[in-house]
Structures are given as structure tokens and as C-alpha cells.
Design a protein around this motif. Structure first.
Motif, PDB file in Angstrom:
ATOM      1  N   VAL A 178     -29.671   9.599  41.940  1.00 41.05           N
ATOM      2  CA  VAL A 178     -31.694  10.022  41.381  1.00 41.05           C
ATOM      3  C   VAL A 178     -33.054   9.451  41.450  1.00 41.05           C
ATOM      4  O   VAL A 178     -33.839   8.750  41.794  1.00 41.05           O
ATOM      5  CB  VAL A 178     -30.957  10.526  39.767  1.00 41.05           C
TER       6      VAL A 178
ATOM      7  N   ASP B 261     -38.990  12.405  36.616  1.00 43.14           N
ATOM      8  CA  ASP B 261     -37.922  12.814  35.537  1.00 43.14           C
ATOM      9  C   ASP B 261     -36.711  12.457  35.573  1.00 43.14           C
ATOM     10  O   ASP B 261     -35.728  12.381  36.885  1.00 43.14           O
ATOM     11  CB  ASP B 261     -38.190  14.641  35.568  1.00 43.14           C
ATOM     12  N   SER B 262     -36.429  11.532  34.552  1.00 46.71           N
ATOM     13  CA  SER B 262     -35.446  11.950  34.047  1.00 46.71           C
ATOM     14  C   SER B 262     -34.498  11.172  35.039  1.00 46.71           C
ATOM     15  O   SER B 262     -33.447  10.474  36.126  1.00 46.71           O
ATOM     16  CB  SER B 262     -34.018  12.697  33.968  1.00 46.71           C
TER      17      SER B 262
ATOM     18  N   MET C 144     -33.235   7.828  34.782  1.00 46.18           N
ATOM     19  CA  MET C 144     -32.191   6.821  33.869  1.00 46.18           C
ATOM     20  C   MET C 144     -31.350   8.236  33.942  1.00 46.18           C
ATOM     21  O   MET C 144     -29.532   7.728  32.943  1.00 46.18           O
ATOM     22  CB  MET C 144     -32.407   6.139  32.722  1.00 46.18           C
ATOM     23  N   LYS C 145     -30.526   9.470  34.644  1.00 46.88           N
ATOM     24  CA  LYS C 145     -29.902  10.162  34.178  1.00 46.88           C
ATOM     25  C   LYS C 145     -28.759   9.389  34.790  1.00 46.88           C
ATOM     26  O   LYS C 145     -28.459   8.793  35.495  1.00 46.88           O
ATOM     27  CB  LYS C 145     -30.281  10.905  35.325  1.00 46.88           C
ATOM     28  N   ASN C 146     -27.360   9.466  32.850  1.00 44.22           N
ATOM     29  CA  ASN C 146     -26.958   9.311  33.264  1.00 44.22           C
ATOM     30  C   ASN C 146     -26.365   7.139  32.796  1.00 44.22           C
ATOM     31  O   ASN C 146     -25.107   5.863  33.138  1.00 44.22           O
ATOM     32  CB  ASN C 146     -25.077   9.769  34.409  1.00 44.22           C
TER      33      ASN C 146
ATOM     34  N   THR D 295     -28.027   4.413  31.067  1.00 44.60           N
ATOM     35  CA  THR D 295     -28.187   3.555  29.044  1.00 44.60           C
ATOM     36  C   THR D 295     -28.619   2.573  28.846  1.00 44.60           C
ATOM     37  O   THR D 295     -27.530   2.002  29.367  1.00 44.60           O
ATOM     38  CB  THR D 295     -28.176   4.229  28.319  1.00 44.60           C
TER      39      THR D 295
ATOM     40  N   ILE E 150     -40.731  11.305  32.246  1.00 45.13           N
ATOM     41  CA  ILE E 150     -39.814  12.158  31.219  1.00 45.13           C
ATOM     42  C   ILE E 150     -38.339  11.353  30.964  1.00 45.13           C
ATOM     43  O   ILE E 150     -38.147  10.992  31.983  1.00 45.13           O
ATOM     44  CB  ILE E 150     -39.915  13.832  31.612  1.00 45.13           C
ATOM     45  N   ASP E 151     -37.980  10.641  29.547  1.00 39.77           N
ATOM     46  CA  ASP E 151     -36.952   9.652  29.592  1.00 39.77           C
ATOM     47  C   ASP E 151     -36.771  10.051  28.893  1.00 39.77           C
ATOM     48  O   ASP E 151     -36.837  10.286  27.914  1.00 39.77           O
ATOM     49  CB  ASP E 151     -36.797   8.980  30.359  1.00 39.77           C
ATOM     50  N   GLN E 152     -35.367   9.311  28.041  1.00 37.61           N
ATOM     51  CA  GLN E 152     -34.232   9.975  27.267  1.00 37.61           C
ATOM     52  C   GLN E 152     -34.682   9.120  26.555  1.00 37.61           C
ATOM     53  O   GLN E 152     -34.390   8.905  25.312  1.00 37.61           O
ATOM     54  CB  GLN E 152     -33.245  10.212  27.066  1.00 37.61           C
ATOM     55  N   THR E 153     -35.070   7.780  26.935  1.00 31.25           N
ATOM     56  CA  THR E 153     -35.301   6.849  25.746  1.00 31.25           C
ATOM     57  C   THR E 153     -36.681   6.072  26.360  1.00 31.25           C
ATOM     58  O   THR E 153     -36.861   5.723  27.798  1.00 31.25           O
ATOM     59  CB  THR E 153     -34.074   5.701  27.022  1.00 31.25           C
ATOM     60  N   HIS E 154     -37.010   5.022  25.406  1.00 30.98           N
ATOM     61  CA  HIS E 154     -38.600   4.883  25.853  1.00 30.98           C
ATOM     62  C   HIS E 154     -38.237   3.355  26.246  1.00 30.98           C
ATOM     63  O   HIS E 154     -37.632   2.320  25.034  1.00 30.98           O
ATOM     64  CB  HIS E 154     -39.413   5.082  24.661  1.00 30.98           C
TER      65      HIS E 154
END
Length: 104
Positions: A2, A30-31, A33-35, A37, A68-72
Motif C-alpha cells: 500500500v 486512504d490508510s 499506514m495500513k499495518n 503503526t 484518511i489514517d488511523q493515527t494523526h
């Protein structure tokens, strides 16, 4: 994979900006940093966002980027005008886009 594809797309946009090529000045990421962190691979996380913000502050300054990501990862003050929206399920300071939806 990704992250590789996102970096490739950023390189295309950077080339288009530098050579004034006809490419939409819009990037949707979109995402990335998928997998990945920040606690597991902090150097990859920090280097990606540092480079992304550098591009958005230089070659891609006139581009619009939606991330769009899980961590800012806080953008630098030099980046200029930007808008951020955090979404959480249980924090009234950061409400979800659809208030009645509680997906799992």
C-alpha cells in the motif's frame, strides 16, 4: 505494498507539478499506514508523513490532499491552511460523521 503504491502516486503528482503536466490537482490517500503503526515502525511512519508534508508545502502546494489514517501526525506550522477532522466513537469532542451508526 500500500505504501509503495502511494509513494508512486505521489511521485507522479510531483512530476506533473514540476513539469506543468495536465493532472488533476487532487490526491486522496486512504490508510497509508495500513499495518504500520508508529509504535511498531516509527521511522517509516515519521519519514512518510514528513515527506508528504514537505511535498504539500513545496511542489504540491497548489494540490488538495485528503488523508484518511488511523493515527494523526501533526503537520508543520509552515504547511499553511489545512483542516483536520478526527472521528471517534465515544468522544464528544470528535464525533463520528454519522451519529447513530455504531459499526463493528
Amino acid at each position: 505494498m500500500v505504501l509503495f503504491k502511494i509513494c508512486f502516486a505521489l511521485a507522479l503528482h510531483q512530476t506533473a507539478a514540476q513539469r506543468h503536466l495536465p493532472l488533476p490537482r487532487f490526491i486522496f490517500i486512504d490508510s497509508p499506514m495500513k499495518n504500520i503503526t508508529p509504535d511498531i515502525k516509527p521511522e517509516i511512519f515519521q519519514n512518510f508523513y514528513t515527506e508528504l508534508y514537505r511535498l504539500l508545502d513545496t511542489d504540491l502546494k497548489s494540490w488538495q490532499c485528503i488523508m484518511i489514517d488511523q493515527t494523526h501526525f501533526e503537520p508543520p506550522a509552515t504547511l499553511g491552511d489545512h483542516l483536520e477532522r478526527r472521528l471517534t466513537q465515544n468522544d464528544p469532542n470528535y464525533p463520528p460523521l454519522i451519529s447513530y451508526y455504531h459499526g463493528h
